[in-house]
Design a protein around this motif. Structure first.
Motif, short mmCIF file in Angstrom:
data_model
loop_
_atom_site.label_atom_id
_atom_site.label_comp_id
_atom_site.label_asym_id
_atom_site.label_seq_id
_atom_site.Cartn_x
_atom_site.Cartn_y
_atom_site.Cartn_z
N ALA A 81 0.83 -1.21 0.00
CA ALA A 81 0.00 0.00 0.00
C ALA A 81 0.86 1.26 0.00
CB ALA A 81 -0.95 0.00 1.20
N ARG A 82 1.91 1.28 0.85
CA ARG A 82 2.77 2.47 0.91
C ARG A 82 3.50 2.68 -0.42
NH1 ARG A 82 0.33 2.16 5.02
NH2 ARG A 82 -1.05 3.22 3.57
N CYS A 83 4.00 1.62 -1.00
CA CYS A 83 4.71 1.75 -2.29
C CYS A 83 3.75 2.20 -3.39
CB CYS A 83 5.38 0.42 -2.66
SG CYS A 83 6.74 -0.05 -1.57
N MET A 84 2.51 1.71 -3.36
CA MET A 84 1.52 2.14 -4.33
C MET A 84 1.21 3.62 -4.16
SD MET A 84 -1.17 -1.04 -4.63
CE MET A 84 -2.15 -0.21 -5.88
N GLU A 85 1.03 4.05 -2.91
CA GLU A 85 0.75 5.47 -2.67
C GLU A 85 1.86 6.35 -3.21
OE1 GLU A 85 -1.86 5.78 1.41
OE2 GLU A 85 0.27 5.30 1.61
N GLN A 86 3.10 5.95 -2.98
CA GLN A 86 4.24 6.74 -3.42
C GLN A 86 4.36 6.77 -4.94
OE1 GLN A 86 7.39 4.81 -1.28
NE2 GLN A 86 6.75 5.66 0.68
N ALA A 87 4.08 5.65 -5.58
CA ALA A 87 4.25 5.58 -7.04
C ALA A 87 3.03 6.09 -7.81
CB ALA A 87 4.56 4.13 -7.45
N PHE A 88 1.83 5.79 -7.31
CA PHE A 88 0.62 6.06 -8.09
C PHE A 88 -0.34 7.07 -7.45
CE2 PHE A 88 1.55 1.40 -8.69
CZ PHE A 88 2.04 1.50 -9.97
N GLY A 89 -0.13 7.42 -6.20
CA GLY A 89 -1.09 8.19 -5.43
C GLY A 89 -1.50 9.52 -6.03
#
Length: 173
Positions: A81-89
């Protein structure tokens, strides 16, 4: 407390509770309920040329849960979730729709999404190095620009097929 102030307080609380009902408690991303509502709206309107449906599934979660415990597995879910937020958020909404299944409804060009998925993979690698648990995920996406005239649920099916193909390749290797 005056009636008007009480009414305002109750209205604010209702809005707050409604928002909480659409947030996944573990990850802070939107949950399946929010996803279902957003997809229902998207299927009723023409899809924009820059809509990207992103499907993400954590690799090896069962093995981590079985061998290292559910706390380690939860770390993988939160890490994803954190990596997704950073990359796609910055490009749209992110959802946790199941145990280790995630969706992004993003607004980006296909060329851009390739760069963003590369960034996501780099962030997972950096997360793995920091926490000492290998985090990888299978990714599939479908861009409305590559499938003009398709609906959002059509894009979901294409993205899921691509994600499952990536997952099969991951386990094959």
């Amino acid at each position: 407390m005056g009636f008007l102030r009480l009414k305002t307080s109750l209205s604010e609380r209702i809005v707050d509770e409604r928002e909480k009902a659409e947030i996944d408690a573990m990850t802070g991303l939107f949950n399946r309920r929010a996803y279902t509502g957003d997809m229902a709206q998207l299927t009723q309107i023409p899809v924009k040329n820059d809509l990207v449906y992103l499907s993400v599934d954590v690799n090896g979660l069962k093995e981590v849960n079985d061998n290292q415990g559910h706390e380690a597995g939860d770390k993988l879910i939160v890490g994803t979730a954190r990596c997704m937020e950073q990359a796609f958020g910055d490009y749209g909404k992110l959802y946790r729709v199941g145990g280790d299944e995630f969706v992004g409804l993003l607004y980006a060009r296909c060329k851009e999404i390739e760069r963003l998925t590369d960034d996501f993979e780099k962030r997972m690698k950096a997360w793995s190095d920091e926490y000492g648990i290998t985090l990888t995920a299978s990714i599939g996406y479908a861009c409305s620009g590559e499938y003009p005239g398709n609906r959002a649920d059509d894009l979901a099916g294409i993205a899921d097929e691509r994600m499952y193909a990536a997952k099969a390749e991951y386990y094959r290797i």
